[in-house]
Design a protein around this motif. Structure first.
Motif, PDB file in Angstrom:
ATOM      1  N   LEU A   1       0.834  -1.200   0.000  1.00 27.59           N
ATOM      2  CA  LEU A   1       0.000   0.000   0.000  1.00 27.59           C
ATOM      3  C   LEU A   1       0.873   1.257   0.000  1.00 27.59           C
ATOM      4  CD1 LEU A   1      -2.831   1.271   0.177  1.00 27.59           C
ATOM      5  CD2 LEU A   1      -2.684   1.026   2.675  1.00 27.59           C
ATOM      6  N   ASP A   2       1.882   1.279   0.839  1.00 25.56           N
ATOM      7  CA  ASP A   2       2.790   2.423   0.879  1.00 25.56           C
ATOM      8  C   ASP A   2       3.501   2.606  -0.465  1.00 25.56           C
ATOM      9  OD1 ASP A   2       2.153   3.024   3.476  1.00 25.56           O
ATOM     10  OD2 ASP A   2       3.851   1.937   4.354  1.00 25.56           O
ATOM     11  N   LYS A   3       3.898   1.500  -1.085  1.00 21.45           N
ATOM     12  CA  LYS A   3       4.591   1.574  -2.371  1.00 21.45           C
ATOM     13  C   LYS A   3       3.674   2.167  -3.448  1.00 21.45           C
ATOM     14  CE  LYS A   3       4.943  -1.787  -5.302  1.00 21.45           C
ATOM     15  NZ  LYS A   3       5.217  -3.103  -5.951  1.00 21.45           N
ATOM     16  N   LEU A   4       2.420   1.707  -3.466  1.00 21.68           N
ATOM     17  CA  LEU A   4       1.480   2.213  -4.471  1.00 21.68           C
ATOM     18  C   LEU A   4       1.178   3.685  -4.254  1.00 21.68           C
ATOM     19  CD1 LEU A   4      -1.071  -0.747  -4.736  1.00 21.68           C
ATOM     20  CD2 LEU A   4       0.734  -0.132  -6.350  1.00 21.68           C
ATOM     21  N   LYS A   5       1.056   4.107  -3.017  1.00 21.04           N
ATOM     22  CA  LYS A   5       0.779   5.521  -2.749  1.00 21.04           C
ATOM     23  C   LYS A   5       1.932   6.408  -3.224  1.00 21.04           C
ATOM     24  CE  LYS A   5      -1.200   6.476   1.227  1.00 21.04           C
ATOM     25  NZ  LYS A   5      -1.527   6.443   2.682  1.00 21.04           N
ATOM     26  N   LYS A   6       3.145   5.932  -3.085  1.00 21.64           N
ATOM     27  CA  LYS A   6       4.282   6.680  -3.606  1.00 21.64           C
ATOM     28  C   LYS A   6       4.279   6.671  -5.129  1.00 21.64           C
ATOM     29  CE  LYS A   6       7.211   5.816   0.438  1.00 21.64           C
ATOM     30  NZ  LYS A   6       8.397   5.092   0.957  1.00 21.64           N
ATOM     31  N   GLN A   7       4.001   5.501  -5.698  1.00 18.67           N
ATOM     32  CA  GLN A   7       3.985   5.372  -7.160  1.00 18.67           C
ATOM     33  C   GLN A   7       2.953   6.304  -7.780  1.00 18.67           C
ATOM     34  OE1 GLN A   7       3.388   1.326  -8.540  1.00 18.67           O
ATOM     35  NE2 GLN A   7       2.438   2.018 -10.444  1.00 18.67           N
ATOM     36  N   TYR A   8       1.772   6.395  -7.155  1.00 18.99           N
ATOM     37  CA  TYR A   8       0.686   7.199  -7.714  1.00 18.99           C
ATOM     38  C   TYR A   8       0.647   8.619  -7.155  1.00 18.99           C
ATOM     39  CZ  TYR A   8      -1.065   2.767  -9.584  1.00 18.99           C
ATOM     40  OH  TYR A   8      -1.205   1.581 -10.251  1.00 18.99           O
ATOM     41  N   LYS A   9       1.623   8.966  -6.329  1.00 22.99           N
ATOM     42  CA  LYS A   9       1.756  10.322  -5.784  1.00 22.99           C
ATOM     43  C   LYS A   9       0.499  10.733  -5.009  1.00 22.99           C
ATOM     44  CE  LYS A   9       4.732  11.569  -9.678  1.00 22.99           C
ATOM     45  NZ  LYS A   9       4.932  12.459 -10.847  1.00 22.99           N
ATOM     46  N   VAL A  10       0.086   9.851  -4.112  1.00 19.22           N
ATOM     47  CA  VAL A  10      -1.119  10.093  -3.326  1.00 19.22           C
ATOM     48  C   VAL A  10      -0.778  11.006  -2.153  1.00 19.22           C
ATOM     49  CG1 VAL A  10      -2.985   9.032  -1.996  1.00 19.22           C
ATOM     50  CG2 VAL A  10      -1.994   7.808  -3.948  1.00 19.22           C
ATOM     51  N   PRO A  11      -1.446  12.151  -2.028  1.00 19.72           N
ATOM     52  CA  PRO A  11      -1.152  13.056  -0.904  1.00 19.72           C
ATOM     53  C   PRO A  11      -1.800  12.547   0.385  1.00 19.72           C
ATOM     54  CG  PRO A  11      -2.937  13.942  -2.212  1.00 19.72           C
ATOM     55  CD  PRO A  11      -2.463  12.701  -2.943  1.00 19.72           C
ATOM     56  N   PRO A  12      -1.359  13.055   1.533  1.00 17.86           N
ATOM     57  CA  PRO A  12      -2.034  12.692   2.791  1.00 17.86           C
ATOM     58  C   PRO A  12      -3.495  13.119   2.735  1.00 17.86           C
ATOM     59  CG  PRO A  12       0.035  13.840   3.210  1.00 17.86           C
ATOM     60  CD  PRO A  12      -0.235  13.979   1.746  1.00 17.86           C
ATOM     61  N   PRO A  13      -4.376  12.402   3.429  1.00 14.08           N
ATOM     62  CA  PRO A  13      -5.798  12.779   3.406  1.00 14.08           C
ATOM     63  C   PRO A  13      -6.023  14.157   3.999  1.00 14.08           C
ATOM     64  CG  PRO A  13      -5.396  11.086   5.064  1.00 14.08           C
ATOM     65  CD  PRO A  13      -4.137  11.206   4.262  1.00 14.08           C
ATOM     66  N   GLU A  14      -6.934  14.898   3.376  1.00 15.74           N
ATOM     67  CA  GLU A  14      -7.291  16.202   3.917  1.00 15.74           C
ATOM     68  C   GLU A  14      -8.135  16.021   5.173  1.00 15.74           C
ATOM     69  OE1 GLU A  14      -9.293  18.276   0.842  1.00 15.74           O
ATOM     70  OE2 GLU A  14      -7.553  18.336  -0.497  1.00 15.74           O
ATOM     71  N   PRO A  15      -8.124  17.016   6.066  1.00 15.45           N
ATOM     72  CA  PRO A  15      -8.965  16.907   7.269  1.00 15.45           C
ATOM     73  C   PRO A  15     -10.418  16.689   6.888  1.00 15.45           C
ATOM     74  CG  PRO A  15      -7.453  18.758   7.445  1.00 15.45           C
ATOM     75  CD  PRO A  15      -7.343  18.256   6.035  1.00 15.45           C
ATOM     76  N   LEU A  16     -11.092  15.882   7.651  1.00 19.77           N
ATOM     77  CA  LEU A  16     -12.489  15.573   7.378  1.00 19.77           C
ATOM     78  C   LEU A  16     -13.367  16.769   7.727  1.00 19.77           C
ATOM     79  CD1 LEU A  16     -14.391  13.326   6.473  1.00 19.77           C
ATOM     80  CD2 LEU A  16     -14.561  12.592   8.839  1.00 19.77           C
ATOM     81  N   VAL A  17     -14.118  17.257   6.755  1.00 20.45           N
ATOM     82  CA  VAL A  17     -15.017  18.382   6.966  1.00 20.45           C
ATOM     83  C   VAL A  17     -16.287  17.889   7.643  1.00 20.45           C
ATOM     84  CG1 VAL A  17     -16.333  20.205   5.827  1.00 20.45           C
ATOM     85  CG2 VAL A  17     -14.090  19.534   4.926  1.00 20.45           C
ATOM     86  N   ASN A  18     -16.770  18.648   8.637  1.00 19.80           N
ATOM     87  CA  ASN A  18     -17.993  18.279   9.355  1.00 19.80           C
ATOM     88  C   ASN A  18     -17.911  16.864   9.926  1.00 19.80           C
ATOM     89  OD1 ASN A  18     -19.195  20.769   8.674  1.00 19.80           O
ATOM     90  ND2 ASN A  18     -19.886  19.933   6.705  1.00 19.80           N
ATOM     91  N   ASN A  19     -16.780  16.568  10.505  1.00 17.67           N
ATOM     92  CA  ASN A  19     -16.570  15.236  11.072  1.00 17.67           C
ATOM     93  C   ASN A  19     -17.624  14.949  12.138  1.00 17.67           C
ATOM     94  OD1 ASN A  19     -15.680  12.886  12.238  1.00 17.67           O
ATOM     95  ND2 ASN A  19     -13.557  13.562  12.503  1.00 17.67           N
TER      96      ASN A  19
END
Length: 531
Positions: free
Chosen positions: A510-528
């Motif tokens: 999972l970590d490898k794929l996120k780097k490969q696809y340039k996945v940013p950290p999740p944004e803060p959840l709005v109206n959590n």
């Protein structure tokens, strides 16, 4: 071992039921080009796309609830993919992925609220530069006008089943009739009268059906009357063995499915209801007469039955399946019109025809309808391809493929350049019966739309063909499923020590794929809702 064409009799069984599978008599063993046949230059391409068409509702995938003879024909004359998955199981994001060959975080459409940037690179634009004529007809659902197409007529937003409006470059028009018929009429008219016959073409024909509220057309209103559909074995799932997200979703047949709006139990006193006016209120007198005649007995039976509890759920499931499958019957019949047109006009031999859905759908499995989760029924999409002279008739492919691959595949088929920043893989080698040695071993998924309708929590995950690791990152909860031992995904094995090495391996993947696809950290959840 890489196997493009696998006789996998167990993998795509309908969750929780003993699903039949495609008769092997129509399937050849192995796949690849036929001896002596070579790919023709500049083939035409037709992608027929439906909305929410579950693989469990195609007989070539083993449906136990319906028959799809025209789509089955495509499978028998081409290739059926057993593991085609989506990157983000929801309507607009799936469409954006297909156009761009990029994951949602890069193409800018992570959920149904975001607007597609039509100035960005898309495969139709590249095909036009390569000499193709391009057309788009049907459901667009991306909030901006289509770009990169020589011809387009699209439904505004979700569109309507009856007497729908279409947006065109010249403005809005209203057509009389049933939307699936009209979309195919427009597509066939473009093929016959509006395209340049000297150019190869790429046609995207995108159905609204069978999207909620599953409104059948006049020709199918009485189909399946008296049919008793088999219930999924987990129709009354209690979600034991799953985490918070499965317990807190709002997509159950029992609680979420609406008696009137979804199941058509309308009365005259409801005529001012907004959903009624949006659906039945659009019909002319003859359309409404046929509709009322078809549903009158159902309405009376429901009013007199006083159903409660599980009996009510069972009744709702049967009503749901009737209308959902009626919509698919229209898709299948109209798809047959496309195949006949190609044959009658001597286009079939040099046209690649593909059929897929924007994602899968739940047909009562886990007690659900809709999609969104990375669980199998919504993560998998049907995918059928016919390419005469290249794809061996009746072949199957067991490799991991994705809607992320469609753009690259179209460009490769056309001999057009594939940009380096596209993130998928061309499926052309698989069509030709060869699996590259470096073919992917896993797929990445990310669902973003929460809080929103159906209340499915944000999550990401990785799937390696057998094991699926899901991370609900706002909840900090992990789930692991063994799709061989537990094909219905009824129990997470994440905390099972016997799977600890698999968990660690998949976390690394999972970590490898996120780097490969340039996945940013999740944004803060709005109206959590938990904040």
């Amino acid at each position: 071992m890489n196997r493009c064409c696998a006789d996998r009799r167990s993998f795509l069984k309908q969750a929780g039921s003993t699903a039949a599978i495609i008769p092997l008599g129509i399937l050849a063993s192995g796949c690849g080009t036929r001896p002596g046949m070579a790919k023709k230059a500049s083939p035409n391409i037709i992608l027929v796309f439906s909305d929410d068409h579950a693989y469990q509702a195609l007989s070539c995938y083993g449906s136990v609830v319906n028959e799809t003879p025209n789509l089955d024909r495509l499978a028998s004359e081409g290739m059926i993919f057993d593991k085609c998955c989506v990157t983000n199981s929801i309507c607009a994001p799936s469409r954006a992925v297909v156009l761009t060959g990029k994951h949602s975080h890069l193409n800018g459409v992570r959920d149904n609220t975001e607007q597609f940037d039509g100035t960005q690179q898309t495969f139709p634009k590249i095909l036009k530069q390569a000499g193709y004529e391009t057309a788009f007809v049907g459901k667009w659902h991306l909030k901006t006008d289509p770009t990169g197409f020589d011809f387009w007529e699209v439904l505004p937003g979700q569109g309507h089943y009856y007497n729908p409006e279409f947006l065109t470059p010249e403005g809005s028009i209203t057509e009389h009739g049933y939307v699936t018929d009209i979309i195919h009429d427009k597509a066939l008219d473009w093929l016959e009268n509006k395209r340049d016959p000297e150019k190869p073409f790429m046609l995207m024909l995108q159905n609204k059906a069978p999207h909620r509220e599953w409104e059948p057309g006049p020709d199918h209103l009485n189909m399946y009357e008296g049919t008793k559909f088999p219930e999924p074995g987990n129709l009354f799932d209690d979600y034991e063995g799953r985490g918070t997200a499965a317990h807190e979703q709002d997509m159950t047949i029992a609680e979420t499915m609406r008696i009137k709006a979804d199941l058509k139990m309308w009365e005259e006193s409801d005529s001012e209801d907004g959903v009624y006016k949006r659906t039945i209120g659009r019909m002319d007198e003859e359309q409404k007469r046929k509709w009322d005649e078809a549903y009158q007995d159902d309405i009376e039976e429901y009013k007199n039955s006083k159903l409660e509890g599980r009996d009510l759920v069972r009744w709702k499931y049967q009503r749901y399946m009737e209308d959902y499958l009626r919509c698919i019957a229209s898709v299948d019949e109209n798809f047959g019109r496309v195949l006949r047109y190609l044959e009658e006009n001597h286009l079939a031999d040099n046209t690649v025809v593909l059929y897929a859905s924007d994602q899968g759908f739940y047909l009562g499995e886990h007690g659900w309808f809709d999609k969104r989760f990375m669980y199998k029924e919504s993560f998998f999409t049907p995918f059928l391809v016919r390419w005469p002279g290249v794809i061996k008739a009746g072949s199957r492919c067991d490799e991991l493929v994705s809607n992320l691959d469609f753009a690259e595949t179209f460009l490769d088929i056309a001999g057009a350049p594939v940009p380096d920043d596209m993130q998928g893989l061309s499926l052309k080698p698989l069509f030709e019966g060869e699996t590259p040695g470096d073919w992917r071993k896993s797929l990445y998924y990310n669902y973003y739309e929460f809080p929103a309708v159906h209340s499915v929590r944000r999550h990401e995950g990785v799937f390696d063909g057998r094991y699926k690791l899901i991370y609900f990152y706002d909840l900090d909860e992990w789930e692991l499923y063994d799709n061989i031992k537990d094909p219905a995904e009824m129990k997470s094995e994440y905390d099972n020590p016997e799977y600890s090495e698999i968990v660690e391996r998949l976390k690394e993947e999972l970590d490898k794929l996120k780097k490969q696809y340039k996945v940013p950290p999740p944004e803060p959840l709005v109206n959590n809702p938990d904040a």
